[in-house]
Design a protein around this motif. Structure first.
Motif, short mmCIF file in Angstrom:
data_model
loop_
_atom_site.label_atom_id
_atom_site.label_comp_id
_atom_site.label_asym_id
_atom_site.label_seq_id
_atom_site.Cartn_x
_atom_site.Cartn_y
_atom_site.Cartn_z
N VAL A 1 4.85 -1.59 -1.36
CA VAL A 1 3.41 -1.54 -1.67
C VAL A 1 2.59 -1.78 -0.41
O VAL A 1 1.60 -1.09 -0.16
CB VAL A 1 3.07 -2.57 -2.77
N GLU A 2 3.01 -2.75 0.39
CA GLU A 2 2.28 -3.05 1.63
C GLU A 2 2.28 -1.87 2.59
O GLU A 2 1.25 -1.51 3.16
CB GLU A 2 2.90 -4.27 2.30
N VAL A 3 3.44 -1.25 2.76
CA VAL A 3 3.55 -0.11 3.68
C VAL A 3 2.67 1.04 3.20
O VAL A 3 1.92 1.63 3.99
CB VAL A 3 5.02 0.34 3.81
N HIS A 4 2.71 1.34 1.91
CA HIS A 4 1.91 2.45 1.39
C HIS A 4 0.42 2.14 1.47
O HIS A 4 -0.38 3.02 1.79
CB HIS A 4 2.32 2.79 -0.04
N SER A 5 0.03 0.91 1.21
CA SER A 5 -1.39 0.58 1.29
C SER A 5 -1.87 0.58 2.74
O SER A 5 -2.99 1.01 3.02
CB SER A 5 -1.68 -0.76 0.63
N ASN A 6 -1.03 0.14 3.68
CA ASN A 6 -1.41 0.20 5.10
C ASN A 6 -1.54 1.65 5.56
O ASN A 6 -2.46 1.98 6.31
CB ASN A 6 -0.38 -0.54 5.96
N ASN A 7 -0.63 2.50 5.10
CA ASN A 7 -0.71 3.92 5.46
C ASN A 7 -1.97 4.56 4.88
O ASN A 7 -2.61 5.38 5.53
CB ASN A 7 0.52 4.66 4.98
N ALA A 8 -2.31 4.20 3.66
CA ALA A 8 -3.48 4.78 3.01
C ALA A 8 -4.77 4.32 3.69
O ALA A 8 -5.71 5.12 3.84
CB ALA A 8 -3.50 4.40 1.53
#
Length: 57
Positions: free
Chosen positions: A46-53
């Motif tokens: 979740v953290e990786v995807h939110s940082n990417n977004a």
């Protein structure tokens, strides 16, 4: 001596309950370890995807 122990059903029951509690405790400990590892992986994804977004905008 073994015959005396074998005749004492209360002692046998106590030992059986002790073993059962020990097995349950180990199951809970190892189950929680697996659960926390999976939960950590989920939050990492979740953290990786939110940082990417957020970095795209």
């Amino acid at each position: 001596m073994m015959r005396k122990i074998m005749r004492n059903r209360d002692a046998m029951t106590f030992v059986e309950y002790g073993l059962l509690i020990g097995v349950l405790a180990l199951s809970i400990v190892f189950g929680m370890k697996s659960f926390t590892n999976q939960l950590y992986r989920l939050w990492h994804i979740v953290e990786v995807h939110s940082n990417n977004a957020t970095s795209r905008h």
